[in-house]
Design an enzyme around this catalytic site. Sequence first.
Site, PDB file in Angstrom:
ATOM      1  N   SER A  87     -83.296 -23.779 -77.778  1.00 55.58           N
ATOM      2  CA  SER A  87     -82.359 -24.821 -77.344  1.00 55.58           C
ATOM      3  C   SER A  87     -82.764 -25.468 -76.019  1.00 55.58           C
ATOM      4  O   SER A  87     -83.842 -26.032 -75.900  1.00 55.58           O
ATOM      5  CB  SER A  87     -80.950 -24.228 -77.288  1.00 55.58           C
ATOM      6  OG  SER A  87     -79.992 -25.244 -77.206  1.00 55.58           O
TER       7      SER A  87
ATOM      8  N   ASP B 135     -83.152 -28.803 -78.926  1.00 56.65           N
ATOM      9  CA  ASP B 135     -82.957 -28.691 -80.376  1.00 56.65           C
ATOM     10  C   ASP B 135     -81.893 -29.645 -80.897  1.00 56.65           C
ATOM     11  O   ASP B 135     -81.494 -29.561 -82.056  1.00 56.65           O
ATOM     12  CB  ASP B 135     -82.613 -27.249 -80.771  1.00 56.65           C
ATOM     13  CG  ASP B 135     -81.243 -26.819 -80.267  1.00 56.65           C
ATOM     14  OD1 ASP B 135     -80.831 -27.287 -79.181  1.00 56.65           O
ATOM     15  OD2 ASP B 135     -80.581 -26.004 -80.945  1.00 56.65           O
TER      16      ASP B 135
ATOM     17  N   ASP C 181     -80.683 -32.248 -75.884  1.00 57.19           N
ATOM     18  CA  ASP C 181     -81.427 -31.076 -75.421  1.00 57.19           C
ATOM     19  C   ASP C 181     -82.540 -30.773 -76.428  1.00 57.19           C
ATOM     20  O   ASP C 181     -82.736 -31.516 -77.385  1.00 57.19           O
ATOM     21  CB  ASP C 181     -80.499 -29.876 -75.194  1.00 57.19           C
ATOM     22  CG  ASP C 181     -79.897 -29.356 -76.491  1.00 57.19           C
ATOM     23  OD1 ASP C 181     -79.831 -30.135 -77.462  1.00 57.19           O
ATOM     24  OD2 ASP C 181     -79.488 -28.181 -76.548  1.00 57.19           O
TER      25      ASP C 181
ATOM     26  N   ASP D 238     -78.636 -30.093 -80.335  1.00 59.59           N
ATOM     27  CA  ASP D 238     -77.224 -29.786 -80.610  1.00 59.59           C
ATOM     28  C   ASP D 238     -76.307 -30.209 -79.462  1.00 59.59           C
ATOM     29  O   ASP D 238     -75.093 -30.037 -79.542  1.00 59.59           O
ATOM     30  CB  ASP D 238     -77.010 -28.310 -81.000  1.00 59.59           C
ATOM     31  CG  ASP D 238     -77.364 -27.328 -79.899  1.00 59.59           C
ATOM     32  OD1 ASP D 238     -77.829 -27.758 -78.829  1.00 59.59           O
ATOM     33  OD2 ASP D 238     -77.179 -26.114 -80.111  1.00 59.59           O
TER      34      ASP D 238
END
Length: 451
Positions: free
Chosen positions: A103, A245, A243, A247
């Site tokens: 992430s 990834d 960010d 999400d």
Amino acid sequence: MKYFGTDGVRGVANQELTPELAFKVGRFGGYVLTQHADSQNAHPQVLVARDTRISGELLENALVAGLLSVGIEVLRLGVITTPAVAYLVRTQGAAAGVMITASHNPVEYNGIKYFGNDGYKLSDEMEEEIEALLDAPTDDLPRPTTDGLGTVEDYSEGSQKYIQFLEQTIADDLDGLHIAVDSANGSTSGLVSRLYADLNLDFDTIATTPNGLNINDQVGSTHPEQLQKFVVDQGAAIGLAFDGDGDRCIAVDEEGHLVDGDKIMYICGKYMAEHGRLKKDTIVTTVMSNLGMYKAMEAHDLQSVKTKVGDRYVVEEMRKSGYNLGGEQSGHIVFLDFNTTGDGLLTSLQLLHILKVTGKKLSELAADVKTYPQKLVNVKVSDKQAALTNPQVQAMIATVEKEMNGDGRVLVRPSGTEPLLRVMAEAPTEETVAAYVGRIADVVRAEVGVE
């Protein structure tokens, strides 16, 4: 659970999260899935994806080998966002999805996160079954040959399906808006130009050239400073930062001011409520959301429900009680009508749609929320629970809350991972908030602190 944290298995890639461990997480995870699959399907299907970090392919190849060794049919999505995996698992009818990402964390970290067939995280029971196999002294699982093995193929059309789904979440295109985008050199890098071009947006981008090492590096939702300058330089109406990834999404207004997850939730929640689309007129937030957001919500008759910190707790509460909007200050925002997890690109479209149909500037839409200065001090303690219930500490919290008289708030909570008590307060000025936190922290130190 020692392997699965709140966001799956995490660690420094190739040292803590080794290819050997990734192989086992694939093999044992795949085996548990076959045990839970319906009898017609001897080869459950699993989607596998990753973000842009250099260790992604190393871990993906090891994980896929593990899945194949127990007969799983693997579809590789390549580089795509975490919420895309959650969406595609549901619509593809797969048994599970796996995302390889850490992430918003630095590049040397990576992680493995499983999604169940409903697009939510795996049940605790299934995670515990996988953990038990990881902890077993020997690997006694079957080792099929020939037709018992799994197969792997690339599923490149997954990203196109996901983009089409996103485009259908708003009523019309977004022509006439000029936006600036920061993809954090992460998973959204290859998606933003396709998505925003389809919607007729005029867009400028930064951090859309991942090289395996530059993910989240001074860019993205945790480092919005470059984007703030870029928005002003380009004369954009809004900036959007994702960010690693994809999400999370946070925004920047036309003047270069940050519009965090709290403000985005408020803007979207208010608009949804005005159009009869906000279930129970309620937004689910965590205890870290700012008092300024709650004050703005109260002024517009919106309700709030607070959960522990962590997007999984927000989603749990939303599912349990039937709410459709929730999230965190960090920009993890969940629109449960559309997807099962925080989705940065989805959030960006909802916000852009509101910008277009209201004709208002982002600074105007965000102006209702007056962010209270927040201060957080960590105090090292020997016993977190004893520190929380200490009479002197309780008395000082009560004194401070009385002095605040509704124009501020105190939150004292134990750290989830370290021997710390987190003392947080919000108040109208930097000076007052520092004084309040200082007084409580001093009492905690005197009563139960350790050097």
